[in-house]
Design an enzyme around this catalytic site. Structure first.
Site, PDB file in Angstrom:
ATOM      1  N   HIS A   1      87.831  21.387 -38.318  1.00  0.00           N
ATOM      2  CA  HIS A   1      87.806  22.343 -39.421  1.00  0.00           C
ATOM      3  C   HIS A   1      88.983  23.330 -39.419  1.00  0.00           C
ATOM      4  CE1 HIS A   1      83.998  20.465 -39.863  1.00  0.00           C
ATOM      5  NE2 HIS A   1      83.340  21.200 -39.006  1.00  0.00           N
TER       6      HIS A   1
ATOM      7  N   ASP B   1      82.650  16.666 -43.845  1.00  0.00           N
ATOM      8  CA  ASP B   1      81.639  17.499 -43.199  1.00  0.00           C
ATOM      9  C   ASP B   1      80.279  17.352 -43.887  1.00  0.00           C
ATOM     10  OD1 ASP B   1      80.693  19.191 -41.177  1.00  0.00           O
ATOM     11  OD2 ASP B   1      80.991  20.993 -42.383  1.00  0.00           O
TER      12      ASP B   1
END
Length: 290
Positions: free
Chosen positions: A175, A244
């Site tokens: 991320h 995600d």
């Protein structure tokens, strides 16, 4: 006719077409058939491998990396099952293990498509592993050609710079490396990760734009673009993209639009050839797709 997609707002398909062989290098599968760890409140329903196939149809990806979710602890059966369901030629996995894992179990995981282990330590809540486990486990999985995947916050990355420099294996930061916005480029963790990337064995996942963005979906997550582009400029051969899904940090009413997230990559990597590298060539190398 509009189609509803589980854990994904909106119904349109991305404006940016996925190239053949495109890989979603970060998603999770949750399945109540398998053991749960920690708080059951963290369980996400309607997020099985079969549910994820609908998202694949929406964004056009063909390959997948299943990342063991926190709620299933160190029982990686859920991830191995998802790899089989999605197809062993088109799916790989990232497991969660502890130092007492046997060599035989590591070999079984490898045969099942696992190519890395994850340390989700950005918050201590329900963590299945600890910082003290990173180095000994990294030594063991390095022999298998695996990597360690780190979901740490920026302060943790900066505070463990010496540990990270000692690790023998490939490192993958989740991320965008979770650098705070605004000011990501000025945080000490940016320099730590940059030095690691100079070594040639550190990767970044271009994922989770909504996790640290202050502009949010209404602003097109535009404040993430400078850090994403900085990672791409540094080492375009060592970045991958991930959805995600099913976005476990977000409420059921606040799930992001996955078409918007996929199109965001077009702003982060505007060159089509380079974007194909991010979506196809890079994950093929990192995750051992033939």
């Amino acid at each position: 006719m509009d189609v509803a997609y589980p854990h994904s707002s909106g119904t349109r398909k991305p404006a940016c077409a996925a190239p053949a062989g495109a890989c979603d290098a970060h998603m999770h599968v949750y399945d109540r058939r398998f053991a749960l760890h920690g708080s059951p409140d963290a369980m996400v329903d309607n997020a099985t491998a079969a549910d994820y196939r609908l998202l694949q149809q929406r964004i056009g990806t063909e390959r997948t990396v299943v990342v063991q979710p926190r709620v299933h602890g160190t029982d990686n059966s859920v991830t191995l099952d998802a790899i089989r369901t999605l197809g062993t030629a088109r799916a790989r996995g990232v497991a969660v293990v502890r130092p007492d894992v046997s060599d035989a179990e590591l070999e079984r995981l490898h045969a099942g498509g696992i190519r890395g282990i994850r340390f989700t330590l950005y918050t201590a809540a329900n963590a299945a592993t600890g910082f003290e486990m990173v180095e000994p486990l990294a030594q063991r999985v390095h022999a298998l050609g695996w990597h360690v995947q780190l979901h740490w916050n920026a302060d943790q990355i900066a505070g463990h710079a010496a540990l990270l420099a000692r690790l023998p294996c490939t490192i993958v930061f989740d991320h965008l490396a979770r650098l705070p916005l605004p000011g990501a480029l000025s945080h000490p963790a940016f320099d730590v990760v940059s030095r690691l990337r100079d070594s040639g064995r550190t990767w970044i996942k271009l994922s989770g734009a909504y996790l640290d963005s202050k502009t949010g979906a209404a602003g097109g997550y535009e404040d993430t673009t400078p850090i994403a582009q900085a990672w791409v400029r540094q080492a375009p051969e060592r970045v991958v993209w991930g959805s995600d899904w099913p976005h476990p940090t977000e409420s059921a009413a606040g799930k992001p639009d996955d078409a918007m997230l996929f199109d965001l990559l077009g702003g982060w990597v505007p060159d089509e050839a380079q974007r194909r590298r991010v979506l196809v060539d890079n994950p093929a190398l990192l995750y051992d797709f033939s």
